[in-house]
Design an enzyme around this catalytic site. Sequence first.
Site, PDB file in Angstrom:
ATOM      1  N   ARG A 111     -11.341   3.696 -13.335  1.00  0.00           N
ATOM      2  CA  ARG A 111     -11.258   3.735 -11.862  1.00  0.00           C
ATOM      3  C   ARG A 111      -9.792   3.721 -11.484  1.00  0.00           C
ATOM      4  O   ARG A 111      -8.936   3.651 -12.353  1.00  0.00           O
ATOM      5  CB  ARG A 111     -11.992   2.532 -11.268  1.00  0.00           C
ATOM      6  CG  ARG A 111     -11.356   1.223 -11.693  1.00  0.00           C
ATOM      7  CD  ARG A 111     -11.897   0.063 -10.893  1.00  0.00           C
ATOM      8  NE  ARG A 111     -11.304  -1.177 -11.378  1.00  0.00           N
ATOM      9  CZ  ARG A 111     -11.545  -2.367 -10.843  1.00  0.00           C
ATOM     10  NH1 ARG A 111     -12.371  -2.487  -9.842  1.00  0.00           N
ATOM     11  NH2 ARG A 111     -10.952  -3.436 -11.315  1.00  0.00           N
ATOM     12  N   CYS A 115      -5.070  11.292  -9.500  1.00  0.00           N
ATOM     13  CA  CYS A 115      -3.661  11.655  -9.339  1.00  0.00           C
ATOM     14  C   CYS A 115      -3.350  11.681  -7.839  1.00  0.00           C
ATOM     15  O   CYS A 115      -4.048  12.338  -7.071  1.00  0.00           O
ATOM     16  CB  CYS A 115      -3.405  13.027  -9.942  1.00  0.00           C
ATOM     17  SG  CYS A 115      -1.884  13.750  -9.318  1.00  0.00           S
ATOM     18  N   ASN A 149      -9.251   1.171  -3.053  1.00  0.00           N
ATOM     19  CA  ASN A 149      -9.258  -0.162  -3.654  1.00  0.00           C
ATOM     20  C   ASN A 149      -8.053  -0.345  -4.563  1.00  0.00           C
ATOM     21  O   ASN A 149      -7.760   0.537  -5.386  1.00  0.00           O
ATOM     22  CB  ASN A 149     -10.522  -0.376  -4.493  1.00  0.00           C
ATOM     23  CG  ASN A 149     -10.702  -1.815  -4.928  1.00  0.00           C
ATOM     24  OD1 ASN A 149     -10.939  -2.688  -4.083  1.00  0.00           O
ATOM     25  ND2 ASN A 149     -10.548  -2.082  -6.209  1.00  0.00           N
ATOM     26  N   GLU A 150      -7.354  -1.415  -4.408  1.00  0.00           N
ATOM     27  CA  GLU A 150      -6.243  -1.777  -5.297  1.00  0.00           C
ATOM     28  C   GLU A 150      -5.466  -0.561  -5.808  1.00  0.00           C
ATOM     29  O   GLU A 150      -5.442  -0.288  -7.018  1.00  0.00           O
ATOM     30  CB  GLU A 150      -6.757  -2.629  -6.467  1.00  0.00           C
ATOM     31  CG  GLU A 150      -7.231  -3.983  -6.025  1.00  0.00           C
ATOM     32  CD  GLU A 150      -7.481  -4.947  -7.184  1.00  0.00           C
ATOM     33  OE1 GLU A 150      -7.758  -4.485  -8.304  1.00  0.00           O
ATOM     34  OE2 GLU A 150      -7.384  -6.168  -6.963  1.00  0.00           O
ATOM     35  N   GLU A 308     -10.206 -10.884  -1.853  1.00  0.00           N
ATOM     36  CA  GLU A 308     -10.994 -11.201  -3.045  1.00  0.00           C
ATOM     37  C   GLU A 308     -10.440 -12.434  -3.733  1.00  0.00           C
ATOM     38  O   GLU A 308      -9.221 -12.624  -3.828  1.00  0.00           O
ATOM     39  CB  GLU A 308     -10.926 -10.074  -4.084  1.00  0.00           C
ATOM     40  CG  GLU A 308     -11.566  -8.775  -3.713  1.00  0.00           C
ATOM     41  CD  GLU A 308     -11.406  -7.739  -4.830  1.00  0.00           C
ATOM     42  OE1 GLU A 308     -11.226  -8.138  -6.008  1.00  0.00           O
ATOM     43  OE2 GLU A 308     -11.429  -6.550  -4.520  1.00  0.00           O
ATOM     44  N   GLU A 356     -17.881  -5.870 -15.733  1.00  0.00           N
ATOM     45  CA  GLU A 356     -17.755  -7.067 -14.896  1.00  0.00           C
ATOM     46  C   GLU A 356     -19.002  -7.940 -14.867  1.00  0.00           C
ATOM     47  O   GLU A 356     -19.159  -8.781 -13.990  1.00  0.00           O
ATOM     48  CB  GLU A 356     -17.326  -6.652 -13.487  1.00  0.00           C
ATOM     49  CG  GLU A 356     -15.852  -6.257 -13.488  1.00  0.00           C
ATOM     50  CD  GLU A 356     -15.333  -5.704 -12.182  1.00  0.00           C
ATOM     51  OE1 GLU A 356     -16.154  -5.335 -11.322  1.00  0.00           O
ATOM     52  OE2 GLU A 356     -14.099  -5.640 -12.043  1.00  0.00           O
ATOM     53  N   HIS A 359     -18.213 -11.528 -14.702  1.00  0.00           N
ATOM     54  CA  HIS A 359     -17.304 -11.972 -13.643  1.00  0.00           C
ATOM     55  C   HIS A 359     -18.090 -12.857 -12.684  1.00  0.00           C
ATOM     56  O   HIS A 359     -19.226 -12.539 -12.319  1.00  0.00           O
ATOM     57  CB  HIS A 359     -16.754 -10.752 -12.898  1.00  0.00           C
ATOM     58  CG  HIS A 359     -15.591 -11.060 -12.011  1.00  0.00           C
ATOM     59  ND1 HIS A 359     -15.713 -11.807 -10.853  1.00  0.00           N
ATOM     60  CD2 HIS A 359     -14.275 -10.744 -12.123  1.00  0.00           C
ATOM     61  CE1 HIS A 359     -14.507 -11.915 -10.293  1.00  0.00           C
ATOM     62  NE2 HIS A 359     -13.620 -11.280 -11.041  1.00  0.00           N
TER      63      HIS A 359
HETATM   64  C1  GLA Z   1     -10.175  -6.460  -8.498  1.00  0.00           C
HETATM   65  C2  GLA Z   1     -11.033  -5.354  -7.914  1.00  0.00           C
HETATM   66  C3  GLA Z   1     -12.481  -5.669  -7.944  1.00  0.00           C
HETATM   67  C4  GLA Z   1     -12.876  -6.393  -9.195  1.00  0.00           C
HETATM   68  C5  GLA Z   1     -12.026  -7.613  -9.378  1.00  0.00           C
HETATM   69  C6  GLA Z   1     -12.408  -8.433 -10.597  1.00  0.00           C
HETATM   70  O1  GLA Z   1      -9.657  -7.301  -7.584  1.00  0.00           O
HETATM   71  O2  GLA Z   1     -10.650  -4.995  -6.623  1.00  0.00           O
HETATM   72  O3  GLA Z   1     -13.183  -4.452  -7.812  1.00  0.00           O
HETATM   73  O4  GLA Z   1     -12.724  -5.541 -10.283  1.00  0.00           O
HETATM   74  O5  GLA Z   1     -10.704  -7.211  -9.535  1.00  0.00           O
HETATM   75  O6  GLA Z   1     -11.612  -9.570 -10.726  1.00  0.00           O
HETATM   76 ZN    ZN Z   2      -0.227  13.492 -10.913  1.00  0.00          ZN
END
Ligand code: GLA
Ligand code: ZN
Length: 675
Positions: A111, A115, A149-150, A308, A356, A359
């Site tokens: 994930r 690019c 996301n992140e 989170e 996960e 988790h």
């Molecule tokens: C990140 C992601 C989540 C999950 C957590 C697990 O923060 O945004 O999707 O994978 O890590 O700790």
């Molecule tokens: Zn690239």
Amino acid sequence: MINKRLPKVWYGGDYNPEQWDKDTWDEDYRMFKLAGIDVATINVFSWALNQPNEDTYHLEWLDETIDRLHENGVFVCLATSTGAHPAWMARKYPDIRRVDFEGRKRQFGGRHNSCPSSPTYRKYAERMASKLAERYKNHPAVLIWHVSNEYGGYCYCDNCANGFREWLKSRYDTLDAVNKAWNTSFWGHTFYEWEEIVPPNGLSEEWQGGQNTNFQGISLDYRRFQSDRLLECYQLERDAIRKHTPDIPITTNLMGLYPELDYFKWAKEMDIISWDNYPSIDTPVSLTAMTHDLMRGLKGGDPFMLMEQTPSQQNWQPYNSLKRPGVMRLWSYQAVARGADTIMFFQLRRSIGATEKYHGAVIEHVGHEQTRVFRESADLGRELIQLSDKFIDARINARVAIVFDWENRWAIDLSSGPSIALDYVQEIHKYYDALYEQNVQVDMIGVEEELSKYDIVIAPVLYMVKSGHAKKLEAFVAAGGTLVTTFFSGIVNENDLVTTGGYPGELRKLLGIWAEEIDALDPKVTNQIVMKETLGDLQGEYECNLLFDLIHTEGAEVLATYGSDFYQGMPVLTKNIFGTGHAYYVASSPDKAFLKGLLSNLCHDKGIEPLVKSAEQGVEVSERVKAGKSYLFLLNHNEEKATFVLKEQRKDLITGQSISQKATIPGRAIMILEN
Ligand code: GLA
Ligand code: ZN
């Protein structure tokens, strides 16, 4: 307020109903109610589900999810699902797949994998954001947008290489200017055509995953470029959403001290900061506190979202320890104490398959509410309902600021010499920790922040001095401010080119010193900081290590000297009077006792007091203020009870009891005390 529709500390987190059948959804709603959960972050990784091919979109499941959550009293933080691209897209449009540091074209998988220069990614991500915004623009459940996301990771594909050249053209205009900025006459690197420039990676200038480079200038610019590139992707989705819902805030979840993106730059494009906090059992609590303060500082002190955290354990650490009883609540309030207006988890229900599945989650594999984690979550949920909007939007007033700069960090990390042990974040944290232990409130600020509201500004290892920054610091000190900076400061400009004429370059006049040489020793080797005379809390000898600047004074007063080696007797702590203020230089990396003493003296000089009269070690204090009311958060990180002494009597917001000046707080407990 983030959104007036939910005027309290939001409580909830990531929720993936697409992994479950409908009976389970009903169970979820029942348990959410028991736990006081009022926000679910949904649709984070459902791109493949939402768009099975180029022209088909299936959002009915999302309609139902949002409707049913809403009927059950749960609002949504609606993600755009673009954090991982669908397999069909990766197969059909290879441009969406990244090229990694070793120059390998990635296959489908993982994930955060698109690019940022890919035309395919940009087109479909923007279209998805637009479709979602149009579809849900009037839905009363939608409180906030969560883009992708992140964001993170770099790509080295041909599209990125071309993009880099364009980026360079707009930054430098001419190839000549690029050659100058990178000092390409070194090792015969002169570029005559833009196409000769290639991304710095394991095939060209860098090694060890990018920890080392032959050309700091190239590597620094590539980091800037990749950070900007991902930011453009965020902006594309954001703008697509904003067209439909101009009044709903838009965010993306940041990762605290994450090294790869310049979050101060990102913050300008975000309506509210949100971030994911994953300390491990042995992370110093003051490092977490500092990170919260940094996230608050990204947008000038505005309240932020804890997007989170885990209710119990992670799965991706080497040892995934449980949060001990009380710790989830304690760390949740630590976020709130430092400016968070939400407490959200990853995740609400634990998955059964893939990486996960171990988790932590509010609802665990057993599926019912008779678990420690659920009980603790539900207790906190009920408490937050009771607290209502009490301190929502309350702000933090700090008179001390610590400067943090991602570009400076990159330059220090990329620097070859003087010491592999020099860690920018660690040096910043040392100063932060010394103030934290004295319960002095601190703002973490970027280089663009207005300084006049502060009495003390600390800029540890200000290696890179950006254009205009030295003048700004001079003006701050001239007007009466106190500046503290350290060894290895004022060395280079924004392109990592050394300012000639003597270190600390542009800061030399302000500090009244010249640093002739810099010694680097194994961190186990120490020198001494010998105080010339007793200075408030400072007296006698302290230890220092890491780097040792050999400095000469040019007007500054010497407060302490080195105790040994061939530079014994040379200054290690100096103070320069500049205008009506003072500029301090700490020429080595000192021990904790020294820093506590130094900073307590400086605070004392400025009349800055700790937030409480006294508190036992391990008791963290932070204050939020709103409409003339003060909310003092006391967090006992010790397992055992601890005592503290307040400046005045206060009322405990949770129990309603009045708290006399001297009081006790149980182990791992928190108190919110109103004045
Ligand atoms: C990140 C992601 C989540 C999950 C957590 C697990 O923060 O945004 O999707 O994978 O890590 O700790
Ligand atoms: Zn690239």
